[in-house]
Write a protein that holds these residues in place. Structure first.
Motif, PDB file in Angstrom:
ATOM      1  N   ARG A   1       0.157 -94.901  11.872  1.00 24.56           N
ATOM      2  CA  ARG A   1      -0.065 -95.233  10.447  1.00 24.56           C
ATOM      3  C   ARG A   1      -0.569 -94.004   9.694  1.00 24.56           C
ATOM      4  N   ARG A   2      -1.453 -93.250  10.344  1.00 20.87           N
ATOM      5  CA  ARG A   2      -1.973 -92.023   9.729  1.00 20.87           C
ATOM      6  C   ARG A   2      -0.830 -91.023   9.524  1.00 20.87           C
ATOM      7  N   ALA A   3       0.003 -90.895  10.568  1.00 23.75           N
ATOM      8  CA  ALA A   3       1.130 -89.948  10.489  1.00 23.75           C
ATOM      9  C   ALA A   3       2.085 -90.329   9.362  1.00 23.75           C
ATOM     10  N   ALA A   4       2.205 -91.634   9.106  1.00 28.57           N
ATOM     11  CA  ALA A   4       3.140 -92.098   8.073  1.00 28.57           C
ATOM     12  C   ALA A   4       2.523 -92.042   6.683  1.00 28.57           C
TER      13      ALA A   4
ATOM     14  N   VAL B   1      -2.253 -88.892  24.135  1.00 22.13           N
ATOM     15  CA  VAL B   1      -1.615 -89.887  23.269  1.00 22.13           C
ATOM     16  C   VAL B   1      -1.282 -89.253  21.921  1.00 22.13           C
ATOM     17  N   LEU B   2      -2.243 -88.496  21.387  1.00 27.49           N
ATOM     18  CA  LEU B   2      -2.015 -87.826  20.108  1.00 27.49           C
ATOM     19  C   LEU B   2      -0.842 -86.853  20.217  1.00 27.49           C
ATOM     20  N   GLY B   3      -0.798 -86.113  21.317  1.00 27.34           N
ATOM     21  CA  GLY B   3       0.289 -85.145  21.525  1.00 27.34           C
ATOM     22  C   GLY B   3       1.643 -85.852  21.601  1.00 27.34           C
ATOM     23  N   ALA B   4       1.696 -86.967  22.310  1.00 27.80           N
ATOM     24  CA  ALA B   4       2.955 -87.724  22.430  1.00 27.80           C
ATOM     25  C   ALA B   4       3.384 -88.237  21.056  1.00 27.80           C
TER      26      ALA B   4
ATOM     27  N   GLN C   1       4.805 -85.413  19.022  1.00 29.07           N
ATOM     28  CA  GLN C   1       6.173 -85.115  19.474  1.00 29.07           C
ATOM     29  C   GLN C   1       7.156 -86.140  18.890  1.00 29.07           C
ATOM     30  N   ALA C   2       6.751 -87.400  18.867  1.00 26.55           N
ATOM     31  CA  ALA C   2       7.638 -88.450  18.342  1.00 26.55           C
ATOM     32  C   ALA C   2       7.853 -88.277  16.840  1.00 26.55           C
ATOM     33  N   VAL C   3       6.773 -87.937  16.141  1.00 23.53           N
ATOM     34  CA  VAL C   3       6.828 -87.838  14.682  1.00 23.53           C
ATOM     35  C   VAL C   3       7.434 -86.501  14.252  1.00 23.53           C
ATOM     36  N   GLY C   4       7.179 -85.461  15.061  1.00 22.99           N
ATOM     37  CA  GLY C   4       7.749 -84.147  14.772  1.00 22.99           C
ATOM     38  C   GLY C   4       6.868 -83.247  13.934  1.00 22.99           C
ATOM     39  N   VAL C   5       5.661 -83.690  13.617  1.00 18.59           N
ATOM     40  CA  VAL C   5       4.713 -82.841  12.867  1.00 18.59           C
ATOM     41  C   VAL C   5       3.302 -83.070  13.415  1.00 18.59           C
ATOM     42  N   PRO C   6       2.394 -82.096  13.191  1.00 21.63           N
ATOM     43  CA  PRO C   6       1.004 -82.306  13.607  1.00 21.63           C
ATOM     44  C   PRO C   6       0.381 -83.467  12.833  1.00 21.63           C
TER      45      PRO C   6
END
Ligand SMILES: NC(=O)c1ccc[n+]([C@@H]2O[C@H](COP(=O)([O-])OP(=O)(O)OC[C@H]3O[C@@H](n4cnc5c(N)ncnc54)[C@H](O)[C@@H]3O)[C@@H](O)[C@H]2O)c1
Length: 327
Positions: A195-198, A261-264, A267-272
């Motif tokens: 949710r944060r990544a989005a 988990v954060l690293g995975a 990788q899925a999202v494609g950005v830090p």
């Protein structure tokens, strides 16, 4: 077979309904929609009822002929459970007692029950086996321990067979079938990172990076919800074939750190993904990892999806969930 699935509108229950129907079984969902979703039960027969209301259950369920019950319906917010212990015992324990009362009246013998790793409390060993003492440290875990005891007592009377499946952290989704996790509030790590990544305005904090673990962050055991679903169905088949009473851990047995988990997710999202590191939370053990050897042997089951598969599916689902939230 035709099964009753309590809590089938919730996160895990809806994925079990999906797998059951894929296997050609009939499904009836019983849910009060207190945290479940109507979109998650599309295509299934639904009985809207509250497990706390015994007379309503009798009225709606008498004459129904089920081959078994998957019992997911419960309240499961640890923080809330401490603030509302009476409500949690009423909903989880009395609700289960009512369900069993009706099951006994109707002659449904086999029950697969959602227990939890929270029945153990703080472990004394590296990995947690079923022999670990049951010392829950929160009201939620206490209610689940009592629910297991209730099932065990009914089994001892010769009236039911049960499998209490103690899972650690369910995660992942079935985005191709339009299913995934949607809790409000969301307390789980992976959906909150995504949710944060989005773009959600939520604070993402790693609570402590000075634990005695390889990267200093806490290690937890995550299991894909579809792997969980398969274990439930195998447990039900076991009850049909040989009856009995079982308490089994379900986990991947490896564990992943918060940083992994954060690293995975990155990788899925494609950005830090922006986050901060804060102080340890009181009562958080460094490591909570299942020893799921017994489930592997008894159920002939192993989880097959790894952390990356979990987060990829959760990320695909998060896009769908956000689109649904905007409608
Ligand atoms: N999500 C996890 O990681 C996890 C881990 C261990 C155990 N569990 C257990 O698995 C089960 C399912 O978890 P989930 O994450 O899918 O939760 P969820 O909240 O998504 O689903 C629970 C469902 O039960 C229904 N419900 C609750 N009380 C009810 C009542 N009195 N009568 C009828 N329906 C009722 C809710 O509406 C909801 O649809 C719960 O019993 C939970 O304790 C979950």
């Amino acid at each position: 077979m035709h099964y009753l699935v309590t809590g089938g509108a919730g996160y895990i229950g809806s994925h079990i309904c999906l797998r059951l129907t894929e296997l050609g079984h009939g499904v009836t969902v019983l849910d009060d929609f207190s945290s479940g979703h109507r979109w998650a039960v599309t295509g299934h027969e639904v009985i809207e009822a509250d497990l706390r209301d015994l007379e309503q259950l009798r009225r709606l369920l008498s004459g129904c002929d089920f081959d078994g019950v998957f019992h997911f319906a419960a309240k499961s917010l640890v923080g809330e459970s401490g603030k509302k212990p009476v409500y949690y015992f009423q909903n989880n324990v009395s609700g289960t007692a009512n369900l069993l009362e009706v099951a006994l009246e109707q002659g449904w013998r086999d029950c697969v029950f959602s227990s939890t790793a929270a029945v153990y409390g703080n472990p004394t060993t590296e990995t947690i086996a079923e022999t670990q003492p049951l010392k829950p440290i929160n009201v939620y875990g206490q209610t689940k321990r009592v629910m297991e005891e209730l099932l065990s007592a009914v089994h001892a009377q010769g009236n039911c067979n049960a499998a209490c499946l103690r899972y650690f952290n369910a995660a992942g989704a079935a985005p191709e079938q339009g299913l995934g996790e949607w809790h409000e509030p969301e307390t789980h790590l992976i959906p909150n990172i995504l949710r944060r990544a989005a773009g959600d305005d939520l604070a993402l904090t790693i609570f402590g990076d000075d634990y005695a673990t390889p990267d200093g962050t806490c290690i937890r055991d995550y299991i894909h919800v579809l792997d969980l679903a398969d274990a439930h169905i195998k447990a039900m088949e076991l009850l049909h074939q040989q009856g009995g009473f079982y308490r089994l851990n379900l986990g991947n047995g490896r564990g992943y750190s918060v940083r992994e988990v954060l690293g995975a997710c990155e990788q899925a999202v494609g950005v830090p993904i922006a986050h901060t590191v804060g102080a340890r939370r009181p009562g958080d053990p460094a490591r909570l990892v299942a020893d799921a050897t017994q489930a592997g042997e008894v159920l002939d089951w192993q989880p097959i999806r790894d952390l990356q598969a979990i987060v990829e599916s959760a990320w695909a689902w998060e896009q769908q969930r956000r689109a649904m939230a905007q409608v």
